[in-house]
Every structure is written in structure tokens, then in C-alpha cells.
Design a protein around this motif. Structure first.
Motif, mmCIF file in Angstrom:
data_model
loop_
_atom_site.group_PDB
_atom_site.id
_atom_site.type_symbol
_atom_site.label_atom_id
_atom_site.label_comp_id
_atom_site.label_asym_id
_atom_site.label_seq_id
_atom_site.Cartn_x
_atom_site.Cartn_y
_atom_site.Cartn_z
ATOM 1 N N ASP A 70 30.653 -21.348 -14.356
ATOM 2 C CA ASP A 70 30.339 -20.744 -15.648
ATOM 3 C C ASP A 70 29.554 -19.437 -15.544
ATOM 4 O O ASP A 70 29.401 -18.742 -16.539
ATOM 5 C CB ASP A 70 29.515 -21.738 -16.488
ATOM 6 C CG ASP A 70 30.244 -23.050 -16.684
ATOM 7 O OD1 ASP A 70 31.469 -23.012 -16.873
ATOM 8 O OD2 ASP A 70 29.588 -24.100 -16.618
ATOM 9 N N ALA A 71 29.035 -19.131 -14.383
ATOM 10 C CA ALA A 71 28.133 -17.990 -14.234
ATOM 11 C C ALA A 71 28.897 -16.687 -14.005
ATOM 12 O O ALA A 71 29.954 -16.680 -13.380
ATOM 13 C CB ALA A 71 27.192 -18.233 -13.059
ATOM 14 N N LEU A 82 20.716 -15.774 -15.827
ATOM 15 C CA LEU A 82 19.670 -16.647 -15.285
ATOM 16 C C LEU A 82 18.390 -16.536 -16.107
ATOM 17 O O LEU A 82 17.763 -17.548 -16.443
ATOM 18 C CB LEU A 82 19.401 -16.308 -13.816
ATOM 19 C CG LEU A 82 18.272 -17.085 -13.134
ATOM 20 C CD1 LEU A 82 18.502 -18.589 -13.199
ATOM 21 C CD2 LEU A 82 18.132 -16.621 -11.684
ATOM 22 N N ALA A 83 17.986 -15.321 -16.451
ATOM 23 C CA ALA A 83 16.773 -15.122 -17.250
ATOM 24 C C ALA A 83 16.891 -15.835 -18.592
ATOM 25 O O ALA A 83 15.948 -16.512 -19.037
ATOM 26 C CB ALA A 83 16.502 -13.632 -17.450
ATOM 27 N N GLU A 84 18.052 -15.712 -19.220
ATOM 28 C CA GLU A 84 18.272 -16.368 -20.518
ATOM 29 C C GLU A 84 18.151 -17.889 -20.369
ATOM 30 O O GLU A 84 17.522 -18.561 -21.184
ATOM 31 C CB GLU A 84 19.665 -15.988 -21.038
ATOM 32 C CG GLU A 84 20.057 -16.672 -22.327
ATOM 33 C CD GLU A 84 21.519 -16.393 -22.675
ATOM 34 O OE1 GLU A 84 22.158 -17.318 -23.211
ATOM 35 O OE2 GLU A 84 22.012 -15.275 -22.410
ATOM 36 N N ARG A 85 18.740 -18.449 -19.323
ATOM 37 C CA ARG A 85 18.683 -19.901 -19.092
ATOM 38 C C ARG A 85 17.254 -20.347 -18.779
ATOM 39 O O ARG A 85 16.818 -21.404 -19.230
ATOM 40 C CB ARG A 85 19.619 -20.300 -17.952
ATOM 41 C CG ARG A 85 21.077 -19.921 -18.158
ATOM 42 C CD ARG A 85 21.821 -20.819 -19.041
ATOM 43 N NE ARG A 85 23.143 -20.538 -19.470
ATOM 44 C CZ ARG A 85 23.657 -19.482 -20.063
ATOM 45 N NH1 ARG A 85 22.963 -18.391 -20.230
ATOM 46 N NH2 ARG A 85 24.872 -19.458 -20.520
ATOM 47 N N LEU A 86 16.526 -19.557 -17.998
ATOM 48 C CA LEU A 86 15.134 -19.914 -17.690
ATOM 49 C C LEU A 86 14.280 -19.902 -18.957
ATOM 50 O O LEU A 86 13.412 -20.758 -19.140
ATOM 51 C CB LEU A 86 14.556 -18.973 -16.635
ATOM 52 C CG LEU A 86 15.100 -19.159 -15.218
ATOM 53 C CD1 LEU A 86 14.667 -18.009 -14.321
ATOM 54 C CD2 LEU A 86 14.658 -20.490 -14.634
ATOM 55 N N ARG A 87 14.525 -18.945 -19.838
ATOM 56 C CA ARG A 87 13.763 -18.891 -21.101
ATOM 57 C C ARG A 87 14.056 -20.130 -21.957
ATOM 58 O O ARG A 87 13.159 -20.640 -22.624
ATOM 59 C CB ARG A 87 14.092 -17.612 -21.865
ATOM 60 C CG ARG A 87 13.499 -16.369 -21.229
ATOM 61 C CD ARG A 87 13.767 -15.116 -22.067
ATOM 62 N NE ARG A 87 13.394 -13.931 -21.324
ATOM 63 C CZ ARG A 87 14.254 -13.005 -20.905
ATOM 64 N NH1 ARG A 87 15.537 -13.088 -21.190
ATOM 65 N NH2 ARG A 87 13.823 -11.960 -20.227
ATOM 66 N N LYS A 88 15.303 -20.616 -21.933
ATOM 67 C CA LYS A 88 15.644 -21.834 -22.665
ATOM 68 C C LYS A 88 14.951 -23.044 -22.044
ATOM 69 O O LYS A 88 14.464 -23.923 -22.755
ATOM 70 C CB LYS A 88 17.161 -22.070 -22.663
ATOM 71 C CG LYS A 88 17.912 -21.262 -23.666
ATOM 72 C CD LYS A 88 19.376 -21.658 -23.678
ATOM 73 C CE LYS A 88 20.155 -20.777 -24.635
ATOM 74 N NZ LYS A 88 21.595 -21.076 -24.594
ATOM 75 N N VAL A 116 6.616 -15.721 -9.459
ATOM 76 C CA VAL A 116 7.633 -16.512 -8.786
ATOM 77 C C VAL A 116 8.942 -15.751 -8.928
ATOM 78 O O VAL A 116 9.373 -15.454 -10.044
ATOM 79 C CB VAL A 116 7.763 -17.927 -9.413
ATOM 80 C CG1 VAL A 116 8.908 -18.691 -8.770
ATOM 81 C CG2 VAL A 116 6.456 -18.694 -9.277
ATOM 82 N N ASP A 117 9.533 -15.386 -7.797
ATOM 83 C CA ASP A 117 10.833 -14.717 -7.805
ATOM 84 C C ASP A 117 11.908 -15.790 -7.708
ATOM 85 O O ASP A 117 12.027 -16.480 -6.688
ATOM 86 C CB ASP A 117 10.966 -13.738 -6.640
ATOM 87 C CG ASP A 117 10.173 -12.466 -6.872
ATOM 88 O OD1 ASP A 117 9.869 -12.164 -8.044
ATOM 89 O OD2 ASP A 117 9.854 -11.779 -5.888
ATOM 90 N N VAL A 118 12.658 -15.944 -8.788
ATOM 91 C CA VAL A 118 13.719 -16.940 -8.852
ATOM 92 C C VAL A 118 15.018 -16.249 -8.453
ATOM 93 O O VAL A 118 15.478 -15.327 -9.121
ATOM 94 C CB VAL A 118 13.828 -17.553 -10.266
ATOM 95 C CG1 VAL A 118 14.926 -18.615 -10.305
ATOM 96 C CG2 VAL A 118 12.481 -18.150 -10.692
ATOM 97 N N VAL A 119 15.564 -16.692 -7.341
ATOM 98 C CA VAL A 119 16.751 -16.069 -6.757
ATOM 99 C C VAL A 119 17.964 -16.937 -7.078
ATOM 100 O O VAL A 119 17.988 -18.116 -6.714
ATOM 101 C CB VAL A 119 16.581 -15.920 -5.228
ATOM 102 C CG1 VAL A 119 17.813 -15.298 -4.602
ATOM 103 C CG2 VAL A 119 15.330 -15.115 -4.910
ATOM 104 N N PRO A 120 18.976 -16.381 -7.754
ATOM 105 C CA PRO A 120 20.145 -17.194 -8.093
ATOM 106 C C PRO A 120 21.045 -17.429 -6.889
ATOM 107 O O PRO A 120 21.265 -16.541 -6.064
ATOM 108 C CB PRO A 120 20.863 -16.352 -9.144
ATOM 109 C CG PRO A 120 20.492 -14.948 -8.814
ATOM 110 C CD PRO A 120 19.087 -15.016 -8.255
#
Length: 189
Positions: A70-71, A82-88, A116-120
Motif C-alpha cells: 500500500d505504500a 509515514l509521517a501521516e501514519r505516525l501522526r494517526k 527519534v529518526d524513524v526510517v521506513p
């Protein structure tokens, strides 16, 4: 020298690991309530996870496995996704605390001031958690498995309990110094 100038003190390492663990636990709770959510797993990765962090650590690396089906495949779109999903998943964070960067999404904690650097990692269900990570060198996708990276370092630390991690930290310290002194110096960890 290593204790005074190079090594991240154990109490600081424990504090930073706890911060990353809380972030991961919040995501796991959200995933439990939303099993169809495209973020599948978060794992502490990088030097803090391997026990090779330097005293000068200023961020924590966390790998975030994203369902690849889906990505978006475009790097910029993937980071926005990813940023949008993390905010949710983390509605208590203000939008400015979750910001896409060049190859990761930075989650800023106001209390500690640590990022925290979140790496996809694009993930397609591999049992060993292989997926595609965005290269910081050129933005291409690289096949990787964070659990296997961590296992690789752990095996070497068990074989050389006192020396493996310390040698890695000293080499990283030296490479950082060389990069400050010499333009264009490259030495990948």
C-alpha cells in the motif's frame, strides 16, 4: 579516554532505549486496535540498539516496517505517508513533532529534547523481516533485515565481550574526527 570522551554512559543509553521503547509500545497498542494499519512493526536500530553509540549521540534510529503493497514507492511520498501514519498512531504529538526529513521522519520529544529518526522499510511479509530501506547515499532502495543486523552485532559482542563494541566506538569516534578535519573524508560504519 573511552569512558570520558567516547562511550555513551549506560544510564543515558538506558534512558534513550526507554524512550524508543515507549514510542514502539504506543504503536503496538495502536496496531492491536487497528490490525489493518499499514505500519507493521517498529524496532530500535542503529548504534543504540547495537551497543555502539557514542557519547555525542543526538538521535535514536528506529526502523519502521511499512506494508509495501500500500505504500508509495517514491521516497518523498513515502516519507509523507509515514509521517501521516505516525501522526494517526500518536495523536498526542503536535504536527510539528513529526516531520519528514530527507530519508526519515523525525519524531521530536519535548521532554528530553532527543529526536527519534524513524526510517521506513518497505515490507512484504518476509519471515526474517527483510525489506527495502532508503539509502542515505543516493535514495535507492536497499534490501535489509534489522533483526539480522542486530543478531550479527550481538554474536560478535558475545564472542568478544570487552572489545568488539569498544573497537567499533573508537573507530566511529576517529571517523567522525576525520570528517571534521578533512573535506570529503568517507568511512561508512
Amino acid at each position: 579516554f573511552a569512558q570520558d570522551k567516547v562511550n555513551l554512559p549506560k544510564d543515558k543509553a538506558d534512558e534513550y532505549r526507554a524512550q524508543a521503547r515507549r514510542l514502539r509500545e504506543k504503536l503496538e497498542g495502536y496496531l492491536g486496535e487497528h490490525p489493518d494499519f499499514t505500519l507493521k512493526k517498529m524496532m530500535l536500530s542503529g548504534s543504540l540498539a547495537k551497543g555502539t553509540a557514542l557519547r555525542s549521540l543526538n538521535d535514536i534510529d528506529v526502523a519502521c516496517y511499512v506494508s509495501g503493497a500500500d505504500a508509495p514507492k517514491d521516497v518523498r511520498a513515502l516519507l509523507d505517508y509515514l509521517a501521516e501514519r505516525l501522526r494517526k498512531a500518536f495523536p498526542n504529538f503536535s504536527p510539528d513533532q513529526v516531520q519528514p526529513q530527507t530519508y526519515s521522519v523525525t519524531v521530536s520529544f519535548r521532554g528530553t529534547g532527543l529526536d527519534v529518526d524513524v526510517v521506513p522499510i518497505l515490507y512484504d511479509g518476509d519471515a526474517q523481516w527483510y525489506g527495502n530501506l532508503v539509502s542515505q547515499d543516493d535514495g535507492s532502495f536497499l534490501k535489509t533485515s534489522i533483526p539480522l543486523h542486530l543478531d550479527f552485532a550481538a554474536k560478535r559482542k558475545r564472542a568478544q565481550e570487552k572489545h568488539f563494541a569498544q573497537v567499533v566506538r573508537l573507530v566511529k569516534f576517529w571517523a567522525r574526527r576525520m570528517k571534521q578535519e578533512r573535506d570529503g573524508f568517507r568511512f561508512k560504519s
